[in-house]
Design an enzyme around this catalytic site. Structure first.
Site, short mmCIF file in Angstrom:
data_model
loop_
_atom_site.label_atom_id
_atom_site.label_comp_id
_atom_site.label_asym_id
_atom_site.label_seq_id
_atom_site.Cartn_x
_atom_site.Cartn_y
_atom_site.Cartn_z
CB ILE A 1 -0.96 0.00 1.21
CG1 ILE A 1 -1.76 -1.32 1.29
CG2 ILE A 1 -1.92 1.16 1.12
CD1 ILE A 1 -2.65 -1.45 2.51
CG ASP B 1 15.16 -0.83 11.39
OD1 ASP B 1 13.97 -0.69 11.79
OD2 ASP B 1 15.91 -1.72 11.82
CB SER C 1 -5.36 -1.81 11.13
OG SER C 1 -6.10 -2.96 10.76
CE1 TYR D 1 -0.78 -4.91 11.42
CE2 TYR D 1 -3.14 -5.24 11.74
CZ TYR D 1 -2.09 -4.67 11.04
OH TYR D 1 -2.35 -3.85 9.96
#
Ligand SMILES: NC(=O)c1ccc[n+]([C@@H]2O[C@H](COP(=O)([O-])OP(=O)(O)OC[C@H]3O[C@@H](n4cnc5c(N)ncnc54)[C@H](O)[C@@H]3O)[C@@H](O)[C@H]2O)c1
Length: 252
Positions: free
Chosen positions: A17, A62, A144, A157
């Site tokens: 995405i 990172d 999310s 998550y």
């Protein structure tokens, strides 16, 4: 072009995405820093943008590293002179296997939090001085839809993406005086390269379609317009918000 002369950083911009965000922002005239731990993929995206007449630079990052996130912001300043937009998209998602909460080990839990939560904080700290000095900025955090649905077998998550909502709200209050807007997007299950490799079965995708008001699959392109809106001047009086973009599966 709604983002002409703006400079945007997209973390995790090399694949999935994030790659669509990088292309979408560039099409609106933004100069894009495509930042990813997969720097080879980031370079491909930057080259694609340049081949179509846009401006982009690939940078290794990172997000768990203070030093690397500072270097990412510095690369934006050195290359383009400013930072207007940060899309905090990098996350541990496709790399994770769904499992019962009893089976998640401490190391995996910590790495999810390190990338999906602490990584956002590192990136914000890296871009804030430039945005503050410019007197304006747009920070877009990717949460999310799993937070709204409470998706099972993904406890680390979903917990990390829930933290992104609180992070967005609290940060919005702290930087509102600097005219920096902080918002988040809650994407529904999106067929990015990650899912195509088998994270979701055909049955699960069919079930998801049925639960949406707009009953079709979701693709990265479905999210790009919302990112552009939140990155543009059109959303200057909007901050601390979390927007579900999921075809009307969740209505909160
Ligand atoms: N695909 C979906 O259905 C979905 C739904 C809701 C939210 N999201 C979120 O959207 C974002 C992008 O999703 P995707 O499907 O493209 O996921 P993905 O797993 O394909 O991509 C994640 C990206 O983050 C990068 N990344 C991972 N660890 C990193 C690190 N330490 N430093 C820098 N970059 C790192 C990866 O290299 C990759 O570019 C993620 O934050 C994900 O959690 C995805």
């Amino acid at each position: 072009m709604r983002l002409k002369d703006k400079v945007a950083i997209v973390t995790g911009g090399g694949v999935g995405i994030g790659k669509a965000y990088a292309h979408g922002l560039a099409k609106e005239g933004a100069k894009v820093i495509v930042a990813d731990i997969q720097d080879g993929e980031a370079k491909k995206v930057a080259d694609e943008i340049k081949a179509t007449g846009g401006e982009a630079k690939a940078v290794y990052v990172d997000v768990t590293s203070v030093e690397k996130t500072q270097a990412m912001a510095q690369a934006a300043i050195t290359t383009y002179g400013r930072i207007d937009i940060l899309v905090n998209n990098a996350g541990l998602y496709s790399a994770l296997k769904k499992k019962n909460f009893m089976e998640i080990d401490g190391e995996e839990w910590d790495s999810v939090m390190a990338v999906n939560v602490k990584g956002l904080w590192h990136c914000v700290k890296a871009v804030y001085p430039a945005m503050k000095q410019q007197g304006k900025g747009k920070i877009i955090n990717i949460s999310s839809g799993t937070v709204l649905g409470g998706s099972p077998l993904f406890l680390h998550y979903v917990s990390s993406k829930s933290a992104v909502i609180g992070f967005t709200r609290a940060l919005a209050r702290e930087v509102g005086g600097d005219k920096i807007c902080v918002n988040s997007i809650m994407p529904g299950l999106t067929i990015s390269s990650a899912n195509q490799e088998g994270v979701m079965t055909a049955e699960q995708l069919a079930d998801r379609r049925k639960r949406r008001a707009i009953q079709r699959d979701q693709y990265p392109a479905d999210l790009v317009g919302t990112v552009i809106f939140l990155a543009s001047d059109d959303s200057d009086f909007m901050t601390g918000q979390s927007i579900a973009v999921d075809g009307g599966m969740n209505m909160h």
